[in-house]
Write a protein that holds these residues in place. Structure first.
Motif, short mmCIF file in Angstrom:
data_model
loop_
_atom_site.label_atom_id
_atom_site.label_comp_id
_atom_site.label_asym_id
_atom_site.label_seq_id
_atom_site.Cartn_x
_atom_site.Cartn_y
_atom_site.Cartn_z
N ASP A 107 0.77 -1.23 0.17
CA ASP A 107 0.11 0.17 0.02
C ASP A 107 0.85 1.16 -0.06
O ASP A 107 1.81 1.25 -0.84
CB ASP A 107 -0.89 -0.14 1.13
CG ASP A 107 -2.01 0.94 1.13
OD1 ASP A 107 -2.94 0.40 0.58
OD2 ASP A 107 -2.04 2.10 1.57
N TRP A 108 0.72 2.24 0.96
CA TRP A 108 1.60 3.57 0.86
C TRP A 108 3.19 2.93 1.12
O TRP A 108 3.91 3.65 0.42
CB TRP A 108 1.23 4.41 1.93
CG TRP A 108 -0.34 5.08 1.91
CD1 TRP A 108 -1.36 4.87 1.17
CD2 TRP A 108 -0.50 6.29 2.80
NE1 TRP A 108 -2.18 5.73 1.24
CE2 TRP A 108 -2.00 6.48 2.12
CE3 TRP A 108 0.30 7.17 3.43
CZ2 TRP A 108 -2.40 7.74 2.80
CZ3 TRP A 108 -0.56 7.99 4.12
CH2 TRP A 108 -1.88 8.42 3.66
N GLY A 109 3.19 2.09 1.71
CA GLY A 109 4.51 1.50 2.01
C GLY A 109 5.26 1.06 0.93
O GLY A 109 6.45 1.48 0.56
N ALA A 110 4.49 0.43 0.09
CA ALA A 110 5.18 -0.17 -1.25
C ALA A 110 5.31 0.77 -2.30
O ALA A 110 6.38 0.98 -2.97
CB ALA A 110 4.01 -1.16 -1.86
N ARG A 111 4.40 1.83 -2.23
CA ARG A 111 4.68 2.99 -3.03
C ARG A 111 5.81 3.92 -2.58
O ARG A 111 6.62 4.33 -3.40
CB ARG A 111 3.40 4.23 -2.93
CG ARG A 111 3.50 5.47 -4.01
CD ARG A 111 2.34 6.14 -3.79
NE ARG A 111 1.38 5.47 -4.58
CZ ARG A 111 0.23 4.95 -4.05
NH1 ARG A 111 -0.14 4.98 -2.64
NH2 ARG A 111 -0.67 4.02 -4.64
N THR A 112 5.97 4.10 -1.39
CA THR A 112 7.27 4.86 -0.86
C THR A 112 8.57 3.94 -1.07
O THR A 112 9.59 4.63 -1.65
CB THR A 112 7.24 5.06 0.72
OG1 THR A 112 5.98 5.84 0.81
CG2 THR A 112 8.26 5.60 1.26
N ALA A 113 8.69 2.77 -1.00
CA ALA A 113 9.81 2.00 -1.21
C ALA A 113 10.12 1.94 -2.79
O ALA A 113 11.12 2.01 -3.35
CB ALA A 113 9.56 0.37 -1.03
N ILE A 135 4.03 3.81 -8.82
CA ILE A 135 4.54 5.13 -8.79
C ILE A 135 3.37 5.83 -9.86
O ILE A 135 3.12 5.12 -11.05
CB ILE A 135 5.64 5.18 -9.24
CG1 ILE A 135 6.72 4.75 -8.23
CG2 ILE A 135 6.12 6.74 -9.74
CD1 ILE A 135 8.03 4.94 -8.64
N ALA A 136 2.65 6.80 -9.60
CA ALA A 136 1.94 7.47 -10.38
C ALA A 136 2.06 8.95 -10.44
O ALA A 136 2.84 9.71 -9.72
CB ALA A 136 0.48 7.32 -10.26
N GLN A 232 7.77 15.46 -10.60
CA GLN A 232 8.05 15.61 -11.96
C GLN A 232 8.93 14.44 -12.62
O GLN A 232 8.49 13.87 -13.55
CB GLN A 232 8.67 16.90 -12.39
CG GLN A 232 7.89 18.38 -12.36
CD GLN A 232 8.64 19.36 -12.46
OE1 GLN A 232 9.95 19.51 -12.91
NE2 GLN A 232 7.82 20.58 -12.23
N ARG A 233 9.87 14.00 -11.88
CA ARG A 233 10.48 12.95 -12.30
C ARG A 233 9.65 11.48 -12.28
O ARG A 233 9.77 10.82 -12.94
CB ARG A 233 11.73 12.64 -11.22
CG ARG A 233 12.85 13.80 -11.70
CD ARG A 233 13.91 13.77 -10.46
NE ARG A 233 14.65 12.73 -10.62
CZ ARG A 233 15.66 12.31 -9.77
NH1 ARG A 233 16.05 13.00 -8.67
NH2 ARG A 233 16.32 11.12 -9.56
N LEU A 234 8.97 11.67 -11.05
CA LEU A 234 8.17 10.45 -10.98
C LEU A 234 7.06 10.28 -11.78
O LEU A 234 6.69 9.17 -12.22
CB LEU A 234 7.63 10.31 -9.46
CG LEU A 234 8.51 10.25 -8.14
CD1 LEU A 234 7.99 10.61 -7.08
CD2 LEU A 234 9.05 8.85 -8.27
N ALA A 235 6.53 11.44 -12.43
CA ALA A 235 5.52 11.51 -13.48
C ALA A 235 5.90 10.85 -14.93
O ALA A 235 5.21 10.33 -15.59
CB ALA A 235 5.02 12.78 -13.63
N THR A 261 0.24 -5.43 -16.23
CA THR A 261 0.31 -4.03 -16.64
C THR A 261 1.52 -3.32 -16.32
O THR A 261 2.11 -2.57 -16.85
CB THR A 261 -0.99 -3.66 -15.82
OG1 THR A 261 -2.22 -4.20 -16.31
CG2 THR A 261 -1.11 -2.05 -16.36
N TYR A 262 2.22 -3.74 -15.12
CA TYR A 262 3.25 -2.96 -14.66
C TYR A 262 4.48 -3.83 -14.47
O TYR A 262 5.52 -3.11 -14.13
CB TYR A 262 2.76 -2.66 -13.03
CG TYR A 262 2.50 -3.87 -11.83
CD1 TYR A 262 3.87 -4.57 -11.62
CD2 TYR A 262 1.46 -3.88 -11.53
CE1 TYR A 262 3.59 -5.61 -10.59
CE2 TYR A 262 0.99 -5.00 -10.67
CZ TYR A 262 2.18 -6.02 -10.17
OH TYR A 262 1.88 -6.75 -9.43
#
Length: 298
Positions: A107-113, A135-136, A232-235, A261-262
């Motif tokens: 969840d948020w933790g996976a996104r942060t990692a 990442i989105a 911007q880099r993450l986008a 998909t990912y």
């Protein structure tokens, strides 16, 4: 209910004083475990001993807005955008003198990692990310989804309203228990297990961080200028080059994309694992042995 943690330490790092567990040998290779919403460090209560027994130093921090983590200044925006959480992790690693570590979360933790692995690969020895590449950008968050997918995000739309903000504030424990039930429909947790984590939602910054996180994703709330370049880099959806294992429970009731998909976003050594047996969204707590095995093997 399972295991519980002993002493929770505090350290000033970046804009926060972060509450965290630090278990295992201090000179062991480091693993950092990152929880999501609406969960807390106890998602890893049964994972930690499996890793410390293998000789790892295991750090489990409360994310901003949870548990004993607090902002150092009343003037700091209670910001939930992904780049801010990524820098929280970098700041914690710097203070704890952890040059690099295995990072694992959901969840948020996976996104942060994922954010740290993508932007600072030198700080990440290996990645375990439940539900994959998370990442989105605000721009992608504006795009409509198929109706069934939109239905699964009902709470994101609720949080977009002032009624939703007030409703979450007044009913956060009942609200979050409902999320636990719908995200993990086959997980039969008891009240004691939920209450152990629910205490983390009493954090004075919890409401603002959560609401901002979901409003930011839909471009309904601004971030802060100091994170703009990182966002911007993450986008651009940078590829993750560190060794990675993505995981999914076979009964995850939370919104998530299929691995097909990912998977292309992982450009280094990569493997995907599906965990069967009715495992839902809170994979580390529901299947600690499978999660720990992935951390050990990545």
């Amino acid at each position: 209910m399972g295991a519980s943690f002993g002493d929770v330490r505090q350290v000033d790092a970046g804009v926060l004083t972060i509450g965290y567990v630090d278990a295992g040998p201090s000179d062991g290779p480091a693993v950092i475990l990152l929880h999501g919403w609406p969960y807390d460090i106890h998602s890893f209560a049964d994972v930690v001993p499996l890793l410390t027994d293998a000789g790892y130093r295991v750090v489990v921090p409360y994310l901003r807005g949870f548990g004993t983590t607090r902002f150092l200044s009343d003037d700091t925006m209670r910001n939930g955008e992904p780049a801010a959480l990524g820098l929280d992790l970098i700041a914690l690693m710097d203070v704890l003198k952890i040059d690099s570590a295995k990072l694992a979360g959901f969840d948020w933790g996976a996104r942060t990692a994922d954010v740290v692995a993508a932007l600072w690969p030198e700080r990440c020895q290996g990645l375990v990310s439940v539900s994959g590449y998370l990442i989105a950008s605000q721009e992608s968050g504006k795009a409509p989804l198929p109706p069934k997918a939109e239905l699964a995000w009902w709470y994101q739309y609720y949080f977009a309203t002032e009624r939703g903000r007030e409703g979450y504030d007044k009913n956060r424990r009942d609200f979050n228990k409902l999320i636990w039930q719908t995200a993990s429909p086959k997980w039969k947790f008891d009240d004691a297990t939920f209450d152990r984590s629910a205490a983390s939602f009493d954090n004075p910054d919890h409401l603002e961080v959560v609401i901002h996180n979901y409003r930011w994703r839909m471009a309904l709330a601004d971030g802060e200028a100091q994170y703009a370049e990182l966002e911007q880099r993450l986008a651009t959806q940078p590829k993750i080059t560190v060794p990675s294992i993505t995981m999914e429970g076979d009964a995850n009731g939370a919104p998530h994309l299929p691995q097909t998909t990912y998977g292309k976003q992982f450009a280094g050594q990569y493997e995907h694992r599906t965990v069967g047996g009715g495992v839902g969204h809170n994979l580390p707590q529901e299947a600690p042995e499978a999660f720990a095995k992935a951390v050990l093997e990545v």
